[in-house]
Scaffold this motif. Structure first.
Motif, PDB file in Angstrom:
ATOM      1  N   THR A   1       0.842  -1.194   0.000  1.00 43.99           N
ATOM      2  CA  THR A   1       0.000   0.000   0.000  1.00 43.99           C
ATOM      3  C   THR A   1       0.880   1.248   0.000  1.00 43.99           C
ATOM      4  O   THR A   1       2.061   1.184   0.348  1.00 43.99           O
ATOM      5  CB  THR A   1      -0.911   0.036   1.244  1.00 43.99           C
ATOM      6  OG1 THR A   1      -0.082   0.128   2.407  1.00 43.99           O
ATOM      7  CG2 THR A   1      -1.804  -1.178   1.318  1.00 43.99           C
ATOM      8  N   SER A   2       0.292   2.355  -0.368  1.00 40.08           N
ATOM      9  CA  SER A   2       1.028   3.619  -0.380  1.00 40.08           C
ATOM     10  C   SER A   2       1.517   3.987   1.011  1.00 40.08           C
ATOM     11  O   SER A   2       2.642   4.464   1.176  1.00 40.08           O
ATOM     12  CB  SER A   2       0.141   4.749  -0.898  1.00 40.08           C
ATOM     13  OG  SER A   2      -0.306   4.475  -2.191  1.00 40.08           O
ATOM     14  N   SER A   3       0.682   3.769   2.016  1.00 42.99           N
ATOM     15  CA  SER A   3       1.081   4.143   3.373  1.00 42.99           C
ATOM     16  C   SER A   3       2.205   3.251   3.897  1.00 42.99           C
ATOM     17  O   SER A   3       3.112   3.730   4.575  1.00 42.99           O
ATOM     18  CB  SER A   3      -0.114   4.113   4.327  1.00 42.99           C
ATOM     19  OG  SER A   3      -0.690   2.830   4.376  1.00 42.99           O
ATOM     20  N   ALA A   4       2.170   1.977   3.552  1.00 42.15           N
ATOM     21  CA  ALA A   4       3.247   1.076   3.974  1.00 42.15           C
ATOM     22  C   ALA A   4       4.555   1.466   3.277  1.00 42.15           C
ATOM     23  O   ALA A   4       5.612   1.501   3.904  1.00 42.15           O
ATOM     24  CB  ALA A   4       2.890  -0.374   3.658  1.00 42.15           C
ATOM     25  N   ALA A   5       4.482   1.767   1.994  1.00 34.67           N
ATOM     26  CA  ALA A   5       5.673   2.183   1.254  1.00 34.67           C
ATOM     27  C   ALA A   5       6.233   3.482   1.812  1.00 34.67           C
ATOM     28  O   ALA A   5       7.454   3.653   1.914  1.00 34.67           O
ATOM     29  CB  ALA A   5       5.341   2.337  -0.230  1.00 34.67           C
ATOM     30  N   ALA A   6       5.349   4.390   2.212  1.00 37.53           N
ATOM     31  CA  ALA A   6       5.798   5.662   2.782  1.00 37.53           C
ATOM     32  C   ALA A   6       6.523   5.434   4.107  1.00 37.53           C
ATOM     33  O   ALA A   6       7.539   6.081   4.381  1.00 37.53           O
ATOM     34  CB  ALA A   6       4.605   6.590   2.988  1.00 37.53           C
ATOM     35  N   ARG A   7       6.021   4.519   4.942  1.00 36.97           N
ATOM     36  CA  ARG A   7       6.691   4.213   6.214  1.00 36.97           C
ATOM     37  C   ARG A   7       8.072   3.627   5.959  1.00 36.97           C
ATOM     38  O   ARG A   7       9.044   3.989   6.622  1.00 36.97           O
ATOM     39  CB  ARG A   7       5.861   3.224   7.037  1.00 36.97           C
ATOM     40  CG  ARG A   7       4.666   3.842   7.701  1.00 36.97           C
ATOM     41  CD  ARG A   7       4.061   2.914   8.737  1.00 36.97           C
ATOM     42  NE  ARG A   7       3.745   1.582   8.239  1.00 36.97           N
ATOM     43  CZ  ARG A   7       2.615   1.229   7.646  1.00 36.97           C
ATOM     44  NH1 ARG A   7       1.668   2.128   7.459  1.00 36.97           N
ATOM     45  NH2 ARG A   7       2.412   0.000   7.242  1.00 36.97           N
TER      46      ARG A   7
ATOM     47  N   ALA B   1      -1.802   0.828  -7.001  1.00 36.45           N
ATOM     48  CA  ALA B   1      -2.671   1.962  -6.688  1.00 36.45           C
ATOM     49  C   ALA B   1      -3.910   1.915  -7.570  1.00 36.45           C
ATOM     50  O   ALA B   1      -3.839   1.657  -8.767  1.00 36.45           O
ATOM     51  CB  ALA B   1      -1.946   3.280  -6.891  1.00 36.45           C
ATOM     52  N   GLY B   2      -5.035   2.138  -6.961  1.00 35.29           N
ATOM     53  CA  GLY B   2      -6.285   2.162  -7.725  1.00 35.29           C
ATOM     54  C   GLY B   2      -6.941   0.805  -7.872  1.00 35.29           C
ATOM     55  O   GLY B   2      -8.102   0.713  -8.237  1.00 35.29           O
ATOM     56  N   LYS B   3      -6.217  -0.252  -7.581  1.00 36.95           N
ATOM     57  CA  LYS B   3      -6.806  -1.583  -7.653  1.00 36.95           C
ATOM     58  C   LYS B   3      -7.487  -1.866  -6.328  1.00 36.95           C
ATOM     59  O   LYS B   3      -6.942  -1.620  -5.270  1.00 36.95           O
ATOM     60  CB  LYS B   3      -5.739  -2.646  -7.911  1.00 36.95           C
ATOM     61  CG  LYS B   3      -5.112  -2.540  -9.277  1.00 36.95           C
ATOM     62  CD  LYS B   3      -4.148  -3.668  -9.488  1.00 36.95           C
ATOM     63  CE  LYS B   3      -3.506  -3.566 -10.864  1.00 36.95           C
ATOM     64  NZ  LYS B   3      -2.557  -4.634 -11.101  1.00 36.95           N
TER      65      LYS B   3
END
Length: 55
Positions: free
Chosen positions: A12-18, A48-50
């Protein structure tokens, strides 16, 4: 890198950001090309988007 066929949760985007934030903190604000953090961000962008719905 293993290419297993087991069920896994997409990045997920949030996991990648962490992950990227932790890497940047260790490397003085830089995320090296090809690093795990960079690969995580690429994977998050790919997914993303899926939507993931369980049936």
């Amino acid at each position: 890198m293993s290419k297993s066929k087991s069920k896994s949760t997409p990045m997920t985007s949030s996991a990648a950001a962490r992950i990227q934030s932790a890497q940047a903190a260790k490397t003085g604000g830089k995320t090296p090309k090809g690093s795990f953090a960079a690969r995580a961000q690429k994977s998050a962008a790919k997914h993303a988007g899926k939507t993931t719905t369980k049936k």
